[in-house]
Scaffold this active site. Structure first.
Site, PDB file in Angstrom:
ATOM      1  N   TYR A   1      -2.111   1.765 -10.635  1.00 21.91           N
ATOM      2  CA  TYR A   1      -1.705   1.098  -9.395  1.00 21.91           C
ATOM      3  C   TYR A   1      -2.674   1.234  -8.232  1.00 21.91           C
ATOM      4  CZ  TYR A   1       2.681  -0.159 -11.490  1.00 21.91           C
ATOM      5  OH  TYR A   1       3.616  -0.736 -12.306  1.00 21.91           O
TER       6      TYR A   1
ATOM      7  N   GLY B   1      -5.759   0.358  -6.349  1.00 24.43           N
ATOM      8  CA  GLY B   1      -6.684  -0.763  -6.423  1.00 24.43           C
ATOM      9  C   GLY B   1      -5.887  -2.053  -6.400  1.00 24.43           C
TER      10      GLY B   1
ATOM     11  N   GLY C   1      -3.611  -4.996  -7.579  1.00 24.25           N
ATOM     12  CA  GLY C   1      -2.595  -5.233  -8.590  1.00 24.25           C
ATOM     13  C   GLY C   1      -2.028  -3.949  -9.151  1.00 24.25           C
TER      14      GLY C   1
ATOM     15  N   HIS D   1       3.102   2.594  -2.438  1.00 25.45           N
ATOM     16  CA  HIS D   1       2.378   1.843  -1.409  1.00 25.45           C
ATOM     17  C   HIS D   1       2.410   0.346  -1.721  1.00 25.45           C
ATOM     18  CE1 HIS D   1      -1.370   0.484   0.733  1.00 25.45           C
ATOM     19  NE2 HIS D   1      -0.750   1.148   1.691  1.00 25.45           N
ATOM     20  N   ASP D   2       2.199  -0.013  -2.986  1.00 28.38           N
ATOM     21  CA  ASP D   2       2.270  -1.424  -3.386  1.00 28.38           C
ATOM     22  C   ASP D   2       3.656  -1.995  -3.096  1.00 28.38           C
ATOM     23  OD1 ASP D   2      -0.322  -1.183  -4.278  1.00 28.38           O
ATOM     24  OD2 ASP D   2       0.139  -1.474  -6.401  1.00 28.38           O
TER      25      ASP D   2
ATOM     26  N   ASP E   1       0.892   2.672   5.090  1.00 30.64           N
ATOM     27  CA  ASP E   1      -0.390   3.354   4.905  1.00 30.64           C
ATOM     28  C   ASP E   1      -0.276   4.847   5.186  1.00 30.64           C
ATOM     29  OD1 ASP E   1      -1.402   0.861   4.303  1.00 30.64           O
ATOM     30  OD2 ASP E   1      -2.592   0.671   6.138  1.00 30.64           O
TER      31      ASP E   1
END
EC number: 3.1.1.4
Length: 120
Positions: free
Chosen positions: A27, A29, A31, A47-48, A89
């Site tokens: 995860y 990076g 996508g 985070h995604d 973040d």
């Protein structure tokens, strides 16, 4: 934005955000799929998901106001959208810092072909 996120990561981990976290696990990076490989990768997964919730705020490009205080990160933007992106973040950078001791170089440049759903 991604530059500010990188500054937070460096402050909390002492590691290069791009070289250490730009392509880590399933995860970290661009996508992501499958099951996170470890705690650091789970930080990226969360985070995604967070960016998914604030997608209308353009999280990768949104510039927000924040500061480093007493070893922590404070999101202090008056704009609620920008503050929400900052919080995504901030939480991830803290998560990376809390898991820096279990960061495993074998998951750097991890092949996405290994990122598959696990059977429950």
């Amino acid at each position: 934005n991604l530059y500010q996120f990188g500054k937070m990561i460096f402050k909390m981990t002492g590691k290069s955000p791009i070289f250490s976290y730009g392509d880590y696990g399933c995860y970290c990076g661009w996508g992501g799929k499958g099951t996170p490989v470890d705690a650091t990768d789970r930080c990226c997964f969360v985070h995604d998901c967070c960016y998914g919730r604030v997608n209308s705020c353009n999280p990768k490009r949104s510039t927000y106001s924040y500061s480093f205080q007493n070893g922590g990160i404070v999101c202090d933007d008056q704009n609620l959208c920008k503050r929400a992106v900052c919080e995504c973040d901030r939480v991830a950078a803290i998560c990376f810092g809390e898991n820096v001791n279990t960061y495993d170089k074998k998951y750097k440049d991890y092949p996405t072909s290994q990122c598959t759903e696990t059977e429950q």
